[in-house]
Design an enzyme around this catalytic site. Structure first.
Site, PDB file in Angstrom:
ATOM      1  N   TYR A  32       0.801  -1.236   0.000  1.00  0.00           N
ATOM      2  CA  TYR A  32       0.000   0.000   0.000  1.00  0.00           C
ATOM      3  C   TYR A  32       0.828   1.278   0.000  1.00  0.00           C
ATOM      4  O   TYR A  32       0.265   2.370  -0.091  1.00  0.00           O
ATOM      5  CB  TYR A  32      -0.936  -0.010   1.212  1.00  0.00           C
ATOM      6  CG  TYR A  32      -1.909  -1.179   1.201  1.00  0.00           C
ATOM      7  CD1 TYR A  32      -2.823  -1.331   0.151  1.00  0.00           C
ATOM      8  CD2 TYR A  32      -1.902  -2.127   2.218  1.00  0.00           C
ATOM      9  CE1 TYR A  32      -3.702  -2.405   0.131  1.00  0.00           C
ATOM     10  CE2 TYR A  32      -2.788  -3.201   2.203  1.00  0.00           C
ATOM     11  CZ  TYR A  32      -3.678  -3.335   1.162  1.00  0.00           C
ATOM     12  OH  TYR A  32      -4.555  -4.392   1.132  1.00  0.00           O
ATOM     13  N   HIS A 112      -8.852   1.688  -5.550  1.00  0.00           N
ATOM     14  CA  HIS A 112      -7.978   0.816  -4.757  1.00  0.00           C
ATOM     15  C   HIS A 112      -6.527   1.200  -4.994  1.00  0.00           C
ATOM     16  O   HIS A 112      -6.132   1.498  -6.131  1.00  0.00           O
ATOM     17  CB  HIS A 112      -8.161  -0.657  -5.151  1.00  0.00           C
ATOM     18  CG  HIS A 112      -9.540  -1.165  -4.919  1.00  0.00           C
ATOM     19  ND1 HIS A 112     -10.005  -1.501  -3.668  1.00  0.00           N
ATOM     20  CD2 HIS A 112     -10.573  -1.357  -5.767  1.00  0.00           C
ATOM     21  CE1 HIS A 112     -11.267  -1.888  -3.760  1.00  0.00           C
ATOM     22  NE2 HIS A 112     -11.638  -1.806  -5.024  1.00  0.00           N
TER      23      HIS A 112
HETATM   24  C1  DQA Z   1      -7.679  -2.200  -0.951  1.00  0.00           C
HETATM   25  C2  DQA Z   1      -7.669  -3.652  -1.428  1.00  0.00           C
HETATM   26  C3  DQA Z   1      -8.505  -4.534  -0.516  1.00  0.00           C
HETATM   27  O1  DQA Z   1      -8.448  -5.882  -0.968  1.00  0.00           O
HETATM   28  C4  DQA Z   1      -7.963  -4.491   0.892  1.00  0.00           C
HETATM   29  O2  DQA Z   1      -8.796  -5.242   1.762  1.00  0.00           O
HETATM   30  C5  DQA Z   1      -7.760  -3.123   1.399  1.00  0.00           C
HETATM   31  C6  DQA Z   1      -7.229  -2.099   0.496  1.00  0.00           C
HETATM   32  C7  DQA Z   1      -6.758  -1.305  -1.797  1.00  0.00           C
HETATM   33  O3  DQA Z   1      -6.900  -0.093  -1.707  1.00  0.00           O
HETATM   34  O4  DQA Z   1      -5.890  -1.812  -2.513  1.00  0.00           O
HETATM   35  O5  DQA Z   1      -7.937  -2.853   2.578  1.00  0.00           O
HETATM   36  O6  DQA Z   1      -8.994  -1.692  -1.074  1.00  0.00           O
END
Ligand code: DQA
Length: 158
Positions: A32, A112
């Site tokens: 992330y 995402h």
């Molecule tokens: C997310 C992807 C999701 O699978 C995960 O549970 C997240 C972050 C992303 O921003 O890549 O918490 O939404």
């Protein structure tokens, strides 16, 4: 003299961040990134404000809080929503139903940081994907900036 009135083209954009996104910067940074949610919001807000838009952000670890805020968009003047449902992407029929309930009035872009479809199989299904206006993924914090561009495109279409 500068006017303090909101220009007619000003859009109120709402970023809704789901569970655990308050931990951005600390949480699995190899996936992330190292920017915290405040930094992500600051960059997105700066871009929105360049366009004369206003930017509101809400992060919650509680599904019902996200649903209540999204429902409020029906009559609070919100012009568009950036929605990162985080883990609720893959579990929440209720959040999907709320998106479906507001989408005729307010465009919603699913955002995402990562590409969920490139990760574990349980992340491959998005319950909201079938009802959102557009989807952006895989660009880290910049997914939110591209999400803003998507909203501008949706809102200026003739
Ligand atoms: C997310 C992807 C999701 O699978 C995960 O549970 C997240 C972050 C992303 O921003 O890549 O918490 O939404």
């Amino acid at each position: 003299m500068a006017s303090s009135a909101t220009p007619p083209t000003a859009i109120r954009v709402l970023a809704l961040h789901g569970p655990n996104l308050n931990l951005l910067g600390h949480r699995e940074p190899h996936i992330y990134g190292t920017a915290g949610l405040d930094a992500v919001d600051a960059a997105t807000r700066a871009r929105a404000e360049q366009w004369g838009w206003t930017y509101e952000s809400l992060q919650s670890n509680h599904e019902g809080v996200l649903i209540d805020r999204l429902q409020a968009c029906l009559d609070d003047g919100t012009g568009g929503v950036l929605l990162n449902p985080a883990g609720l992407t893959h579990t929440s029929v209720s959040l999907r139903d709320t998106v479906a309930a507001v989408i005729d009035k307010v465009p919603v872009v699913e955002v995402h940081l990562s590409i969920p479809e490139a990760r574990e199989p349980f992340r491959h299904q998005s319950y909201v994907a079938g009802v959102v206006s557009a989807r952006v993924s895989g660009l880290g914090a910049e997914s939110y900036l591209v999400g803003l561009e998507a909203l501008r495109c949706l809102l200026t279409r003739t």
